[in-house]
Design an enzyme around this catalytic site. Sequence first.
Site, short mmCIF file in Angstrom:
data_model
loop_
_atom_site.label_atom_id
_atom_site.label_comp_id
_atom_site.label_asym_id
_atom_site.label_seq_id
_atom_site.Cartn_x
_atom_site.Cartn_y
_atom_site.Cartn_z
N ARG A 87 0.88 -1.18 0.00
CA ARG A 87 0.00 0.00 0.00
C ARG A 87 0.91 1.22 0.00
O ARG A 87 1.70 1.41 0.91
CB ARG A 87 -0.89 -0.03 1.25
CG ARG A 87 -1.76 1.22 1.45
CD ARG A 87 -2.79 1.34 0.36
NE ARG A 87 -3.85 2.28 0.71
CZ ARG A 87 -3.75 3.60 0.61
NH1 ARG A 87 -2.63 4.16 0.18
NH2 ARG A 87 -4.77 4.37 0.93
N GLU A 95 -11.08 4.95 -5.71
CA GLU A 95 -11.43 3.54 -5.87
C GLU A 95 -11.75 3.28 -7.35
O GLU A 95 -12.12 4.19 -8.10
CB GLU A 95 -12.63 3.20 -5.00
CG GLU A 95 -12.40 3.39 -3.51
CD GLU A 95 -11.36 2.43 -2.95
OE1 GLU A 95 -11.21 1.32 -3.52
OE2 GLU A 95 -10.71 2.78 -1.95
N ARG A 130 -0.88 -5.63 4.39
CA ARG A 130 -0.09 -5.09 3.29
C ARG A 130 1.07 -4.25 3.83
O ARG A 130 0.93 -3.55 4.83
CB ARG A 130 -0.96 -4.20 2.39
CG ARG A 130 -2.12 -4.91 1.73
CD ARG A 130 -2.98 -3.94 0.94
NE ARG A 130 -3.59 -2.94 1.80
CZ ARG A 130 -4.45 -2.00 1.38
NH1 ARG A 130 -4.77 -1.95 0.09
NH2 ARG A 130 -4.97 -1.13 2.22
#
Length: 201
Positions: A87, A95, A130
């Site tokens: 990330r 998004e 992540r």
Amino acid sequence: MNPRNIACLLMLTLPVTAPHASAGFLASEAGGVVTELALDALKKKTSSSTQNGQTAQATQKYSVEAVLDGDAIAVRSADGRTSYRVRLAMIDAPEKQQDYGMSSKASLTQLLRGSANISIESFGHDAYGRMIGIVFDERQRNVNLLQLENGAAWLYSLYAEKPAFAGYVQSFKAAEQRARMQKIGLWSNPSPTPPWKFRRG
């Protein structure tokens, strides 16, 4: 115990509280001696330091496996044994279902095109496991920052203001402001919806 030994012990036990603290700026008052041993120990400590729950670790090399969206990638370790999801720290991209979501992904894909190997400065992991990282391409360009300059992401202020990112935050704020003023990318829309609001529905 002689002053040289005292200096060594003091230097070895000094805490390192800043992510970029340099052993070269630390000196012992005991005899005015800074030993090579103490300097080596402090350099090792500064390779991984923690602030406010965020851990800045030594930058490592990876190969890019996939661009997942405008602020996330999949990478493989230099030895080829392990894959990671990353990330991108300090930014939040639209998004995929949002306006400019796919364009943001395309922007990141273009930035990483041709980079067989990238470097990542890791700041620990998020709630999804992540790696949180600042990504640098083969030319050592800061990819996270370039996403802001391209108008492909917002500065994620909720996390960008954390002490661990103090060395980056001003340049990131300036990059977003330039993109806003020039109406680049998502800022061509006069009132784009931030992704953190979009996710809340």
